[in-house]
Enzyme design. Sequence first.
Site, PDB file in Angstrom:
ATOM      1  N   ALA A 157       1.215  -1.117   0.107  1.00 45.06           N
ATOM      2  CA  ALA A 157      -0.033   0.078   0.275  1.00 45.06           C
ATOM      3  C   ALA A 157       0.578   1.191  -0.152  1.00 45.06           C
ATOM      4  CB  ALA A 157      -1.373   0.021   1.099  1.00 45.06           C
ATOM      5  N   ALA A 158       2.161   1.732  -1.247  1.00 44.87           N
ATOM      6  CA  ALA A 158       3.059   1.826  -1.135  1.00 44.87           C
ATOM      7  C   ALA A 158       1.895   3.709  -1.162  1.00 44.87           C
ATOM      8  CB  ALA A 158       3.243   2.114  -2.409  1.00 44.87           C
ATOM      9  N   PRO A 172       1.659   7.875  -0.649  1.00 49.64           N
ATOM     10  CA  PRO A 172       1.658   8.530  -1.230  1.00 49.64           C
ATOM     11  C   PRO A 172       3.329   8.626  -1.846  1.00 49.64           C
ATOM     12  CG  PRO A 172       2.578   9.507   0.363  1.00 49.64           C
ATOM     13  CD  PRO A 172       1.877   8.286   0.791  1.00 49.64           C
ATOM     14  N   GLY A 173       4.209   7.275  -1.354  1.00 47.22           N
ATOM     15  CA  GLY A 173       5.630   6.705  -1.811  1.00 47.22           C
ATOM     16  C   GLY A 173       6.990   7.721  -0.821  1.00 47.22           C
ATOM     17  N   LYS A 181       8.040   5.573   1.855  1.00 48.57           N
ATOM     18  CA  LYS A 181       8.279   4.474   2.381  1.00 48.57           C
ATOM     19  C   LYS A 181       8.978   3.619   0.594  1.00 48.57           C
ATOM     20  CE  LYS A 181       5.834   4.142   6.548  1.00 48.57           C
ATOM     21  NZ  LYS A 181       4.570   5.269   5.735  1.00 48.57           N
ATOM     22  N   ASP A 190      -1.301   0.179  -4.772  1.00 47.04           N
ATOM     23  CA  ASP A 190      -1.991   1.024  -4.433  1.00 47.04           C
ATOM     24  C   ASP A 190      -3.026   0.745  -5.166  1.00 47.04           C
ATOM     25  OD1 ASP A 190      -2.121   2.863  -1.952  1.00 47.04           O
ATOM     26  OD2 ASP A 190      -3.337   2.922  -3.101  1.00 47.04           O
ATOM     27  N   ASP A 198      -5.625  -4.047  -5.891  1.00 43.75           N
ATOM     28  CA  ASP A 198      -6.391  -4.755  -4.316  1.00 43.75           C
ATOM     29  C   ASP A 198      -4.874  -5.757  -3.528  1.00 43.75           C
ATOM     30  OD1 ASP A 198      -7.438  -6.186  -2.198  1.00 43.75           O
ATOM     31  OD2 ASP A 198      -9.326  -5.767  -2.551  1.00 43.75           O
ATOM     32  N   ASP A 231       2.372  -0.927   5.340  1.00 43.53           N
ATOM     33  CA  ASP A 231       2.134  -0.407   5.581  1.00 43.53           C
ATOM     34  C   ASP A 231      -0.222  -0.221   5.350  1.00 43.53           C
ATOM     35  OD1 ASP A 231       2.151   2.084   7.045  1.00 43.53           O
ATOM     36  OD2 ASP A 231       2.092   3.039   5.502  1.00 43.53           O
ATOM     37  N   CYS A 288      -0.334   3.748  11.398  1.00 46.07           N
ATOM     38  CA  CYS A 288      -0.607   4.687  12.200  1.00 46.07           C
ATOM     39  C   CYS A 288      -1.794   5.128  13.079  1.00 46.07           C
ATOM     40  CB  CYS A 288      -0.125   6.417  10.731  1.00 46.07           C
ATOM     41  SG  CYS A 288      -1.239   6.469  10.145  1.00 46.07           S
TER      42      CYS A 288
END
Lengths: 305, 179
Positions: free
Chosen positions: A112-113, A115-116, A118, A136, A163, A180, A233
């Site tokens: 689940a990348a 906005p990038g 990580k 994503d 997905d 993440d 988070c």
Amino acid sequence: MNEIFQSNMEFLRKYSEIDGTSEFYNYMSQPLRQSFRVNLLKSKTDVVVERLSDEFQLEKIPWTEEGFFVEGDGITNTPEFVLGLIFMQEASSMIPARILDVKPDMHILDMAASPGAKTTQISAYMMNRGCIVANDVKYSRLNILASNVQKMGCVNVRITMKDGRYFGKFRDKFDRILLDAPCSNVGMIRKNYRYLKLWRQRDVEALSRLQKELIMAAYKALKPGGILVYSTCTLDPEENEEVVDHLLSNTDADVERIKLPLKSHKPFTEFRGKCYDKRVKRCLRIHPQDNNTEGFFIAKILKSP
Amino acid sequence: MEIRELKQKELKVLRNALRYFRAESFLRTHRFFIVDNKRKNIFMCTHEIYEMITELSSGIDFMWAGIKIGEMSSRKVRFTLEGAYYLAGKRNRIFVKPKGEMLFLYGRDVLASSVLSWDKDVKENDVVFVANKHGDILGIGRLTHSPERISNLEPHETAVKNLVDRGEYLRKNRLYDAF
């Protein structure tokens, strides 16, 4: 306690069981400190620090060598930001990529990348070699992901739109996987009170179900001997310890203790009548007051060789 | 979006462009491919990523891989800023002072008083890479006068016309559209 939290009584009731201290609410109502990471693909840490030190007060982030807290306005108006020499990233969110223990020629999946932040951090650690599949599910989020991959100059990233559960079909494929996971964003309340207003226990439970499916898919796609880092988070145990417990109960996975120079809270081994595998104690549960950062949860999971 | 390998003629155009910037070695170390959209977009990625594009293709549409280094016409390669940053960083540069750097990033032209120095091969009307004193490419511009004349211009006169700069990222909702 700040009045703003009274606007969501369901949240207050639940969080009195997680962390009802005045210190917690005190930090939750303070704005986040700004922080950035030097893009090691384009520059060196000392060079960037020298360039920025005249205008800004920088403080090293103890757990990430190239990460800095920054005081003063206008860091995003600097040439260093515009040129992609630095990436604005919350300090605790630098931990997952840091502990993923990547090597340059590995195959990595970032499930689940967007906005990038990580993804580009991992790319830098791999010195722009090997390959990272940055996925994503939302098309609208891929634009910003592609923008950041381009801006940071990452030639070892491929972006996909699926997905995350789809990757379960790639058995034993990736050396490292970062999940993440989509979450209820309690840690982000310091950034925007909107997340407090949006928080519902019903959503937490739905997200927990999704996260369990995602972590199972991620584990299937992981090579034996590989490392999976699960992070959110948020601070709800259903989205954190319970998800890790679900994986531990259904697979041969193990959890490795994360050793970093930072403060943290003890993870929950039981919550609302549910008991979790004792190994969840090795996860990292960071509350906002621990290091004056966003709330975060991280688990480092190993797949037996 | 469909991706494909470069045809012989396209490879020749790319090789010539890279040779001009002494960056031909990238043809060995990296993989280049074309994404045909409205334009012929050239991307660069690692060999491993390219293999993965073909290997993990079933059921996964191509969205993006590596960085877009430029666009190709029948005879020329027009580099993106990121392409310029990687591949074309050693020639055709004009260096600007810090004040001129910020103005350029806000979309303004480079004034004569902001010019620090230039690479020896630049000529009047050339398309040049505008760089700061550290050598970071800030954007692309057109030199309005020969370098020899720049030092004789009035300070407020334009020395380099801004064609595209990296400040576009800030001005366009932080979406970096591979300019």
